[in-house]
Design an enzyme around this catalytic site. Structure first.
Site, short mmCIF file in Angstrom:
data_model
loop_
_atom_site.label_atom_id
_atom_site.label_comp_id
_atom_site.label_asym_id
_atom_site.label_seq_id
_atom_site.Cartn_x
_atom_site.Cartn_y
_atom_site.Cartn_z
CG LEU A 60 -2.09 -0.89 1.35
CD1 LEU A 60 -2.82 -0.64 2.67
CD2 LEU A 60 -3.03 -0.73 0.18
CG ASP A 61 0.44 4.29 -2.92
OD1 ASP A 61 1.19 3.40 -3.38
OD2 ASP A 61 -0.37 4.92 -3.62
NE ARG A 62 6.49 6.63 5.29
CZ ARG A 62 7.76 6.63 5.65
NH1 ARG A 62 8.71 6.64 4.74
NH2 ARG A 62 8.11 6.60 6.92
CB VAL A 64 -2.89 4.18 1.39
CG1 VAL A 64 -4.17 3.35 1.41
CG2 VAL A 64 -2.88 5.13 0.21
#
Length: 237
Positions: A60-62, A64
């Protein structure tokens, strides 16, 4: 990582509710990734004397938050990686946007190019060199006084895909300055949550269906009743 972040665990897999700001896998920042924190947590919990295995299945993107699956065995990791490639792991996200989409629901497609230089992805309607095909479906679930809640179901899992595709229809995610929102969130997060994940267990074959609790932020909690009803509908389906 703390105990409350673990939402599912057995001998082969562990599913964690990642907090915004945590990184799943090591990167150039040098910050301790969630995968290493899980190793330390497992080592302490089970008093393991040697090395602990923790395989990263997806990221997951940081900024998120939400559900991330890790493998505790190499067998589970290999099978989960194959399932991910074959689209056998269903992932649903929730997003808060400042703008309401023109259509209540739609399937969005295109081609995504990721540029490492500025850590950004770009969407096009036709194939380009290096671009990967992307697809997702969204549904409008409801509105609060200032924001709108969308549920997103991924068909592909590309870098920044949801962020780019929602921005492309005029609905950037709240707090996502990189893809068109006006203001950042105070904690540096973006208002996107990996809310639900469903798949067959890679070893036992039993159904794993896990939902993350809604963030405690009042902006999210304004939608608590809507999310509860929607989760129930998804359960019935």
């Amino acid at each position: 990582m703390n105990n409350s972040q673990v939402v599912y665990e057995d001998n082969h897999i562990i599913i964690v509710n990642k907090l915004p700001g945590e990184i799943v896998q090591g990167d150039k920042t040098g910050d301790t990734p969630l995968s290493e924190e899980i190793k330390a947590w497992l080592k302490e919990k089970y008093a393991k004397p040697g090395n602990v295995f923790c395989g990263v299945v997806h990221r997951l993107d940081r900024p998120v938050g939400g559900l991330v699956v890790f493998a505790k065995t190499s067998k589970a990791l290999a099978r989960l990686n194959e399932m991910l490639r074959e689209g056998k792991i269903a992932k649903r996200y929730l997003a808060l946007t400042r703008c309401r989409p023109l259509e209540e629901s739609a399937r969005l497609t295109g081609w995504l190019t990721s540029v490492e230089r500025n850590n950004k992805s770009y969407l096009s309607s036709s194939p380009k060199p290096g671009a990967k095909q992307v697809a997702l479906s969204y549904r409008y679930l409801g509105s609060s006084e200032r924001y709108h809640l969308l549920e997103i179901e991924l068909e592909t899992g590309r870098k920044h895909q949801i962020r780019v595709q929602l921005s492309s229809i005029g609905c950037p995610i709240k707090g996502d300055l990189k893809y068109g929102d006006k203001r950042s969130n105070p904690d540096g997060s973006i208002s996107l949550q990996a809310h639900r994940i469903t798949f067959e267990h890679p070893v036992s074959g039993t159904l794993i269906d896990v939902t993350a609790p809604l963030p405690s932020d009042p902006l999210w909690q304004a939608f608590a009743e809507i999310v509860t009803v929607n989760d129930s509908v998804n359960d019935a389906n």
